[in-house]
Write a protein that holds these residues in place. Structure first.
Motif, short mmCIF file in Angstrom:
data_model
loop_
_atom_site.label_atom_id
_atom_site.label_comp_id
_atom_site.label_asym_id
_atom_site.label_seq_id
_atom_site.Cartn_x
_atom_site.Cartn_y
_atom_site.Cartn_z
N PRO A 30 0.81 -1.21 0.00
CA PRO A 30 0.00 0.00 0.00
C PRO A 30 0.86 1.28 0.00
O PRO A 30 1.93 1.30 0.61
CB PRO A 30 -0.80 -0.09 1.30
N ASN A 31 0.34 2.33 -0.66
CA ASN A 31 1.10 3.56 -0.78
C ASN A 31 0.18 4.77 -0.69
O ASN A 31 -1.03 4.67 -0.91
CB ASN A 31 1.87 3.59 -2.11
N THR B 161 2.61 -1.20 -9.28
CA THR B 161 2.75 -1.43 -7.84
C THR B 161 3.46 -2.75 -7.55
O THR B 161 3.27 -3.75 -8.24
CB THR B 161 1.38 -1.42 -7.14
N VAL B 162 4.27 -2.72 -6.51
CA VAL B 162 4.94 -3.91 -5.98
C VAL B 162 4.51 -4.05 -4.53
O VAL B 162 4.82 -3.18 -3.70
CB VAL B 162 6.48 -3.78 -6.07
N PRO B 163 3.76 -5.10 -4.17
CA PRO B 163 3.25 -5.22 -2.81
C PRO B 163 4.38 -5.43 -1.79
O PRO B 163 5.34 -6.16 -2.05
CB PRO B 163 2.35 -6.46 -2.86
N GLU C 181 -16.88 -6.40 6.54
CA GLU C 181 -17.18 -5.22 5.70
C GLU C 181 -15.98 -4.88 4.84
O GLU C 181 -14.85 -5.26 5.14
CB GLU C 181 -17.49 -4.02 6.59
N THR C 182 -16.21 -4.12 3.78
CA THR C 182 -15.09 -3.53 3.08
C THR C 182 -14.49 -2.46 3.98
O THR C 182 -15.15 -1.94 4.89
CB THR C 182 -15.53 -2.88 1.76
N SER C 183 -13.23 -2.12 3.72
CA SER C 183 -12.60 -1.12 4.57
C SER C 183 -13.28 0.24 4.42
O SER C 183 -13.34 1.02 5.38
CB SER C 183 -11.11 -1.01 4.26
N LEU C 184 -13.82 0.54 3.24
CA LEU C 184 -14.52 1.81 3.04
C LEU C 184 -15.82 1.83 3.84
O LEU C 184 -16.13 2.82 4.52
CB LEU C 184 -14.79 2.04 1.56
N PRO D 221 -9.84 4.45 5.04
CA PRO D 221 -9.98 3.05 4.62
C PRO D 221 -8.70 2.54 3.98
O PRO D 221 -8.03 3.28 3.25
CB PRO D 221 -11.13 3.09 3.61
N GLY D 222 -8.37 1.28 4.24
CA GLY D 222 -7.12 0.73 3.70
C GLY D 222 -7.05 0.76 2.19
O GLY D 222 -5.97 0.93 1.61
N THR D 223 -8.20 0.64 1.52
CA THR D 223 -8.19 0.63 0.06
C THR D 223 -7.90 2.00 -0.53
O THR D 223 -7.70 2.12 -1.74
CB THR D 223 -9.52 0.09 -0.49
N ALA D 224 -7.86 3.04 0.30
CA ALA D 224 -7.39 4.35 -0.20
C ALA D 224 -5.94 4.27 -0.65
O ALA D 224 -5.48 5.11 -1.42
CB ALA D 224 -7.54 5.40 0.90
N PHE D 225 -5.23 3.24 -0.17
CA PHE D 225 -3.80 3.11 -0.44
C PHE D 225 -3.48 1.97 -1.40
O PHE D 225 -2.35 1.51 -1.50
CB PHE D 225 -3.06 2.93 0.88
N GLY D 226 -4.53 1.51 -2.10
CA GLY D 226 -4.36 0.43 -3.06
C GLY D 226 -5.11 -0.81 -2.63
O GLY D 226 -5.49 -0.95 -1.47
N PRO D 227 -5.35 -1.74 -3.58
CA PRO D 227 -6.13 -2.95 -3.24
C PRO D 227 -5.48 -3.79 -2.16
O PRO D 227 -6.18 -4.53 -1.45
CB PRO D 227 -6.20 -3.69 -4.58
N GLU D 228 -4.15 -3.67 -1.99
CA GLU D 228 -3.47 -4.42 -0.93
C GLU D 228 -3.89 -3.96 0.46
O GLU D 228 -3.64 -4.65 1.45
CB GLU D 228 -1.96 -4.29 -1.07
N GLY D 229 -4.57 -2.80 0.53
CA GLY D 229 -5.01 -2.28 1.82
C GLY D 229 -6.38 -2.76 2.26
O GLY D 229 -6.83 -2.40 3.35
N GLU D 230 -7.04 -3.57 1.42
CA GLU D 230 -8.36 -4.06 1.83
C GLU D 230 -8.25 -4.87 3.12
O GLU D 230 -7.32 -5.65 3.32
CB GLU D 230 -8.95 -4.93 0.73
N GLY D 231 -9.22 -4.66 4.01
CA GLY D 231 -9.21 -5.32 5.31
C GLY D 231 -8.51 -4.52 6.39
O GLY D 231 -8.52 -4.92 7.56
#
Length: 397
Positions: free
Chosen positions: A130-131, A148-150, A341-344, A360-370
């Protein structure tokens, strides 16, 4: 008879692809729902709750009264370049010539100017994830393609970024490697040995490094984070971006800087001219005061963050479904929250039910979900209040 104006939707569709492809900030989506609510504990944006120190405000006031309100050099006033050179010598033991600095409208404009200088359409930029979302969007706005590189995660939750993973992502279109250390949002700090390995990779592949070092002072092991300036020469393909926002509580002042290789003063002078002409002259005099007299304020900020970090780490670790990982640097917690739930959606619910604003974690990329990201650059009392509110909504184990 003149033609009817085009519908707004059609106008948006007519814009260049690089603009149409720019994403909407999920942090902004959450913040806009509670920005004006005084009862919300606002932990969504990377901003401390201390006011700008008096030494900075008074320096700006003196400069305004002295008439420092007119145009100036597009790269910034010479006195500020000298103060930045002294600052880097004092904290990292490096010699950076004053002519290698350009003053920008915050760290975001520093990143944008770096991308403007380096990217052609279709060039690829490797960014760990995430970034901070602004990194990838600056690349898109300037015609590049973010790749992106996780980060990897160890069993204890620590983030790592193997150089081999970055090397595997390089293609013939790769132009830039981006590093943000200490990292927003992960809190990862790149070890000096890995910085040297990345420098060697960039040299071998003729790639640029953009190093976003805005959180360098915010580490929790009693040592400032290392800088690429310590291991690179003035002729390396390195641009370091930074800001006055975090260290000296100057987010609204919009003052930052970048360091570029020897010989590019003309390039960044022109970019400064056509981006902003210059940032306000009196703000530059205030920035000099921050650099020359603000080290004690930085220590106060970091000490306060360390205390609030501990409060939040201990409090959140007791909550049901929450796993917290200790950040090495910056002033954010990335907490995994298992609620289904989704992080959002979770961020919206916490805003509604707990009156706590998180990103929400997904604000920083899909790797941030959860995950959710929580800024702990607040007073210990506010950190305790946030934990208490989240406990009432999420419950203890």
């Amino acid at each position: 008879m003149s033609a009817a104006p085009r519908p707004a939707a059609d106008l948006a569709d007519s814009l260049p692809e690089r603009i149409r492809g720019v994403g909407t900030s999920q942090i902004g989506l959450v913040a806009d729902r509670g920005r004006d609510d005084p009862d919300v504990v606002k932990l969504w944006i990377g901003e401390g709750d201390l006011p700008t120190p008096d030494i900075v405000v008074e320096a700006a006031h003196r400069a305004m009264l002295a008439g420092e309100t007119r145009y100036t050099y597009s790269r910034g006033i010479p006195r500020l370049h000298e103060a930045l050179s002294d600052y880097h010598r004092r904290h990292w033991g490096v010699e950076v010539a004053p002519e290698r600095f350009a003053i920008t409208a915050g760290g975001m404009n520093a990143i944008m100017q770096a991308c403007q200088a380096l990217l052609d359409t279709g060039d690829e930029v490797i960014i760990p994830s995430p970034n901070w979302p602004n990194l990838a969007e600056a690349v898109r706005v300037t015609g590049g393609t973010p790749v992106t590189v996780p980060y990897r995660r160890s069993a204890d939750g620590r983030f790592s970024l193997p150089i081999s993973d970055i090397e595997a992502a390089i293609t013939p279109r790769t132009r830039i490697l981006v590093v943000n250390s200490p990292s927003n949002p992960t809190g990862w700090v790149m070890p000096l040995a890995e910085m040297e390995a990345l420098r060697d990779l960039a040299r071998a592949r003729d790639l640029w490094i953009i190093s976003d070092e805005v959180y360098a002072h915010f580490t929790y092991g009693n040592a400032i984070a290392p800088s690429f300036l310590q291991i690179c020469t003035p002729s390396d393909r390195l641009i370091v971006t930074n800001t006055f926002s975090k260290n000296w509580a100057m987010t609204g002042w919009r003052a930052g800087w970048l360091v570029y290789p020897q010989g590019l003063a003309g390039t960044f002078g022109k970019l400064g001219q056509y981006n902003t002409t210059s940032i306000p002259t009196f703000i530059q005099h205030a920035a000099v005061a921050a650099l020359e007299e603000g080290d004690s304020f930085i220590r106060t900020m970091v000490g306060r963050c360390a205390e609030s970090r501990t409060i939040m780490m201990e409090g959140l670790s007791r909550l049901k479904g929450v796993t917290v990982f200790a950040p090495e640097g910056a002033f954010y917690l990335m907490a995994r929250v298992d609620t289904g739930e989704t992080s959002l959606d979770l961020a919206f619910r916490l805003l509604r039910e707990a009156k706590v604003g998180v990103a929400p974690g997904t604000a920083f990329g899909p790797e941030g979900e959860g995950f959710i990201r929580i800024c702990f650059a607040v007073s210990p009392a506010l950190a305790r209040e946030a934990v208490a509110r989240l406990t009432r909504v999420l419950g203890e184990r």
